[in-house]
Design a protein around this motif. Structure first.
Motif, short mmCIF file in Angstrom:
data_model
loop_
_atom_site.label_atom_id
_atom_site.label_comp_id
_atom_site.label_asym_id
_atom_site.label_seq_id
_atom_site.Cartn_x
_atom_site.Cartn_y
_atom_site.Cartn_z
N CYS A 195 -7.91 -3.76 -2.99
CA CYS A 195 -6.82 -4.29 -1.92
C CYS A 195 -7.34 -3.87 -0.52
N PRO A 196 -7.58 -4.78 0.47
CA PRO A 196 -8.04 -4.25 1.77
C PRO A 196 -6.81 -3.80 2.54
N ILE A 197 -5.76 -3.77 2.27
CA ILE A 197 -4.73 -3.36 2.88
C ILE A 197 -4.02 -1.76 2.38
N SER A 198 -3.85 -1.88 1.03
CA SER A 198 -3.35 -0.69 0.44
C SER A 198 -4.67 0.20 -0.08
N ARG A 199 -5.73 -0.37 -0.32
CA ARG A 199 -6.86 0.18 -0.76
C ARG A 199 -6.70 0.78 -2.43
N LYS A 200 -5.51 -0.03 -2.94
CA LYS A 200 -5.41 0.47 -4.29
C LYS A 200 -6.11 -0.38 -5.29
N SER A 201 -6.56 0.11 -6.12
CA SER A 201 -7.35 -0.73 -7.38
C SER A 201 -6.54 -1.65 -8.19
#
Length: 161
Positions: free
Chosen positions: A36-42
């Protein structure tokens, strides 16, 4: 958005359930580390087959941050294992004997080494391009997408047989 666009342009897609089945459980899991480019979560996804029949699937953003691709893949394996355990319990309640170990496939060798415990489950490496769970975690080329889609058992019900 690419999934919604695909569904809009392919309304006749569906699953084919064959009467020929070997009644073994097999799962494929994958994650996109920090996708996720916003939260950097997978994002985690898994698919579970009962023989050749796709019976369970899930795609979900992980609730926590993973510090490595191995950690993200291990979390994906955890979700798939939980679903496999529940399905084995359901099969037992339905009086369907399932004595073989469920097989879990993952494309991260390090996560497989961490998870290895032959007493309770089996895991195996599956290379990129053959990992069915890539369908919901990675943008794929058309040829790879069509190949993996057919492995899921998805058919166009509007096409001639």
């Amino acid at each position: 958005m690419r999934i919604l666009r695909y569904l809009k342009n392919n309304p006749g897609q569906g699953l084919f359930f064959s009467s020929q089945n070997d009644l073994s459980l097999r799962a494929f899991c994958d994650s996109d580390w920090g996708g996720c480019p916003i939260s950097r979560k997978s994002t985690t996804s898994y698919y579970i087959f009962f023989g050749s029949l796709l019976i369970s699937w899930r795609t979900k953003r992980q609730k926590t941050f993973s510090l490595s691709s191995t950690e993200a893949e291990y979390r994906a394996m955890t979700g798939a294992c939980c679903e496999l355990s529940w399905l084995r319990s359901l099969l037992k309640d339905l009086k369907i004997l399932h004595s073989k170990a469920a097989l879990l496939s993952c494309d991260n060798k390090t996560a497989l080494h961490i998870a290895s415990n032959p007493i309770f489950h089996e895991t195996e490496y599956v290379p990129f391009g053959e990992q069915i769970a890539d369908v919901f975690t990675k943008p794929l080329g058309n040829e790879t997408f069509l190949t993996l889609k057919s492995k899921l058992g998805v058919r166009d019900i509007h096409s001639p047989t």
